[in-house]
Design a protein around this motif. Sequence first.
Motif, PDB file in Angstrom:
ATOM      1  N   LEU A 125       0.823  -1.211   0.000  1.00  0.00           N
ATOM      2  CA  LEU A 125       0.000   0.000   0.000  1.00  0.00           C
ATOM      3  C   LEU A 125       0.853   1.255   0.000  1.00  0.00           C
ATOM      4  CD1 LEU A 125      -2.983  -0.899   2.361  1.00  0.00           C
ATOM      5  CD2 LEU A 125      -2.749  -1.195  -0.102  1.00  0.00           C
ATOM      6  N   ALA A 126       2.012   1.204   0.617  1.00  0.00           N
ATOM      7  CA  ALA A 126       2.901   2.365   0.589  1.00  0.00           C
ATOM      8  C   ALA A 126       3.355   2.657  -0.832  1.00  0.00           C
ATOM      9  CB  ALA A 126       4.104   2.118   1.506  1.00  0.00           C
ATOM     10  N   LYS A 127       3.708   1.619  -1.571  1.00  0.00           N
ATOM     11  CA  LYS A 127       4.134   1.802  -2.957  1.00  0.00           C
ATOM     12  C   LYS A 127       2.998   2.341  -3.819  1.00  0.00           C
ATOM     13  CE  LYS A 127       7.721  -1.772  -2.943  1.00  0.00           C
ATOM     14  NZ  LYS A 127       8.126  -3.122  -3.439  1.00  0.00           N
ATOM     15  N   ALA A 128       1.780   1.967  -3.477  1.00  0.00           N
ATOM     16  CA  ALA A 128       0.618   2.430  -4.245  1.00  0.00           C
ATOM     17  C   ALA A 128       0.141   3.806  -3.799  1.00  0.00           C
ATOM     18  CB  ALA A 128      -0.520   1.418  -4.107  1.00  0.00           C
ATOM     19  N   GLY A 129       0.771   4.368  -2.759  1.00  0.00           N
ATOM     20  CA  GLY A 129       0.355   5.665  -2.244  1.00  0.00           C
ATOM     21  C   GLY A 129      -0.999   5.624  -1.575  1.00  0.00           C
ATOM     22  N   ALA A 130      -1.357   4.469  -1.018  1.00  0.00           N
ATOM     23  CA  ALA A 130      -2.702   4.282  -0.461  1.00  0.00           C
ATOM     24  C   ALA A 130      -2.761   4.450   1.053  1.00  0.00           C
ATOM     25  CB  ALA A 130      -3.218   2.896  -0.838  1.00  0.00           C
ATOM     26  N   LEU A 131      -1.645   4.804   1.687  1.00  0.00           N
ATOM     27  CA  LEU A 131      -1.658   4.995   3.136  1.00  0.00           C
ATOM     28  C   LEU A 131      -1.888   6.468   3.463  1.00  0.00           C
ATOM     29  CD1 LEU A 131       1.298   2.643   4.199  1.00  0.00           C
ATOM     30  CD2 LEU A 131      -1.162   2.186   4.301  1.00  0.00           C
ATOM     31  N   PRO A 132      -2.513   6.755   4.586  1.00  0.00           N
ATOM     32  CA  PRO A 132      -2.913   8.147   4.888  1.00  0.00           C
ATOM     33  C   PRO A 132      -1.775   9.029   5.392  1.00  0.00           C
ATOM     34  CG  PRO A 132      -3.551   6.717   6.688  1.00  0.00           C
ATOM     35  CD  PRO A 132      -2.997   5.816   5.614  1.00  0.00           C
ATOM     36  N   CYS A 133      -0.618   8.451   5.649  1.00  0.00           N
ATOM     37  CA  CYS A 133       0.499   9.209   6.198  1.00  0.00           C
ATOM     38  C   CYS A 133       1.768   8.401   6.009  1.00  0.00           C
ATOM     39  CB  CYS A 133       0.274   9.504   7.682  1.00  0.00           C
ATOM     40  SG  CYS A 133       0.269   8.013   8.723  1.00  0.00           S
ATOM     41  N   PRO A 134       2.936   9.014   6.202  1.00  0.00           N
ATOM     42  CA  PRO A 134       4.160   8.210   6.206  1.00  0.00           C
ATOM     43  C   PRO A 134       4.085   7.151   7.308  1.00  0.00           C
ATOM     44  CG  PRO A 134       4.682  10.544   6.073  1.00  0.00           C
ATOM     45  CD  PRO A 134       3.221  10.447   6.381  1.00  0.00           C
ATOM     46  N   VAL A 135       4.472   5.934   6.979  1.00  0.00           N
ATOM     47  CA  VAL A 135       4.404   4.817   7.936  1.00  0.00           C
ATOM     48  C   VAL A 135       5.769   4.141   7.973  1.00  0.00           C
ATOM     49  CG1 VAL A 135       3.376   2.567   8.411  1.00  0.00           C
ATOM     50  CG2 VAL A 135       1.934   4.447   7.599  1.00  0.00           C
ATOM     51  N   THR A 136       6.340   4.129   9.169  1.00  0.00           N
ATOM     52  CA  THR A 136       7.652   3.519   9.364  1.00  0.00           C
ATOM     53  C   THR A 136       7.501   2.343  10.312  1.00  0.00           C
ATOM     54  OG1 THR A 136       8.775   5.628   9.018  1.00  0.00           O
ATOM     55  CG2 THR A 136      10.024   3.913  10.144  1.00  0.00           C
ATOM     56  N   TRP A 137       7.859   1.145   9.836  1.00  0.00           N
ATOM     57  CA  TRP A 137       7.680  -0.055  10.647  1.00  0.00           C
ATOM     58  C   TRP A 137       8.955  -0.883  10.663  1.00  0.00           C
ATOM     59  CZ3 TRP A 137       8.840  -3.927   7.390  1.00  0.00           C
ATOM     60  CH2 TRP A 137       8.511  -3.807   6.043  1.00  0.00           C
ATOM     61  N   ARG A 138       9.014  -1.778  11.626  1.00  0.00           N
ATOM     62  CA  ARG A 138      10.101  -2.760  11.713  1.00  0.00           C
ATOM     63  C   ARG A 138       9.481  -4.116  12.062  1.00  0.00           C
ATOM     64  NH1 ARG A 138      15.107  -0.848  14.814  1.00  0.00           N
ATOM     65  NH2 ARG A 138      15.530  -0.069  12.707  1.00  0.00           N
ATOM     66  N   GLY A 139       9.723  -5.110  11.222  1.00  0.00           N
ATOM     67  CA  GLY A 139       9.245  -6.466  11.490  1.00  0.00           C
ATOM     68  C   GLY A 139      10.336  -7.278  12.166  1.00  0.00           C
ATOM     69  N   LEU A 140       9.996  -7.874  13.293  1.00  0.00           N
ATOM     70  CA  LEU A 140      10.946  -8.680  14.058  1.00  0.00           C
ATOM     71  C   LEU A 140      10.465 -10.129  14.082  1.00  0.00           C
ATOM     72  CD1 LEU A 140      11.495  -6.332  17.152  1.00  0.00           C
ATOM     73  CD2 LEU A 140      12.802  -6.419  15.023  1.00  0.00           C
ATOM     74  N   PHE A 141      11.229 -11.003  13.447  1.00  0.00           N
ATOM     75  CA  PHE A 141      10.937 -12.436  13.478  1.00  0.00           C
ATOM     76  C   PHE A 141      11.941 -13.040  14.459  1.00  0.00           C
ATOM     77  CE2 PHE A 141       9.463 -10.782   9.463  1.00  0.00           C
ATOM     78  CZ  PHE A 141       8.203 -11.348   9.329  1.00  0.00           C
TER      79      PHE A 141
END
Length: 398
Positions: A125-141
Amino acid sequence: MPDWQQQLWDAVDRRADELIEVRRHLHRHPEPSNQEYATSEFLQMRLAEHGIASVVPQHRRGVIADSEDQSAAKRVALRGDIDALVLKDRKQVEYRSRNEGIMHGCGHDAHATCVYGAIVTLAELAKAGALPCPVTWRGLFQPAEETATGASEMVANGVLQGVDGIFALHVDPTRAVGTVGVRANTFTAHCDAMRIEVEGAASHAARPHLAKDTIAAAAQFVTAIYQLVPRGIDSQDAAVVAITQIEGGSASNVIPDRVTMSGMIRALGRDVRNHVVGHVAHVAESVGQLTGTKIHIDFGVHIPGVENDLRLTNLVANISGSLLGTDRVQWIDRPSMGGEDFAFFQEHVPGVMFRLGSSRDNTPASGLHTPLFDIDERCLAIGAKVLATAVVEACLDS
């Protein structure tokens, strides 16, 4: 409902089959704590297929993936554990474990899949510009949850640098799929593993007066803590002491000079835990003096209790209510006496863990850590939706 939220949930639904595929691969190929090499490689490969860069720490176990967008005021982490249990899988299903004596009997395959689904969807969704704001995440496995060493190992590797909050889930076979259990503040117990060694003097079984009888001392120790620990703490404080292994002796006519035992202490609240640990140590010293033996206790790794942040708990509850209906969000009355090393992350940043209903409708479910444990795989998309939405909402709140 905001347009972005519906788009996010629709995007997760479109990859529901992919989530089942990932979960079943993990379930077929479980690896025990500290040996999660192939699991880490598989997850890194699947993330790369979606253009998500990730790293494996120096021990080659576990995966850390960051969002391409690093511009948000907050960075939000999602944690999924990846190790399996030493347990024989007795299910008669196509995806049963192919690693004899190893099984995902605690749902870590599902937890990792939910985090995978959340971050892959957020990246799309970030690549598609479909998120309402900048979103910064970190996935921890995270590796080695079952040995309670993986979370602290990841923290030492710096995975919480710049992280403002962390979310996790745990499948719950006592709750039907389509429900979520939430609880603020105390969520799980403090846990301490014990290894107890009783040293004495051996003798022929016909001459017990010449021995310092370790079998008798071990029996007295177990009886004493089972009787005295409940009497030594406030009856309104929850604490459990369990001896789960006893080993000693090699012949029926020999009193052995050594007995070893293992067990667990579980308590709600740090003060209660400290009191119980001190009480058990005092019992060991007293029984040793009484029997002429020496009883040594190694308390090993201490797992703190999970303490859920109130604001993040309410956030999960509100998201789950919008997704499932408010009547499907169940507030948990009492904390669990189980342990979770997710607590090590919460010692550094605010966090929340919630229960994800995973049992099939109207079907009795086999419990966690049992050979027949399984999930209703519809819960995977639900977990991914809640986690991904929580990341966006947390970034919107910055």
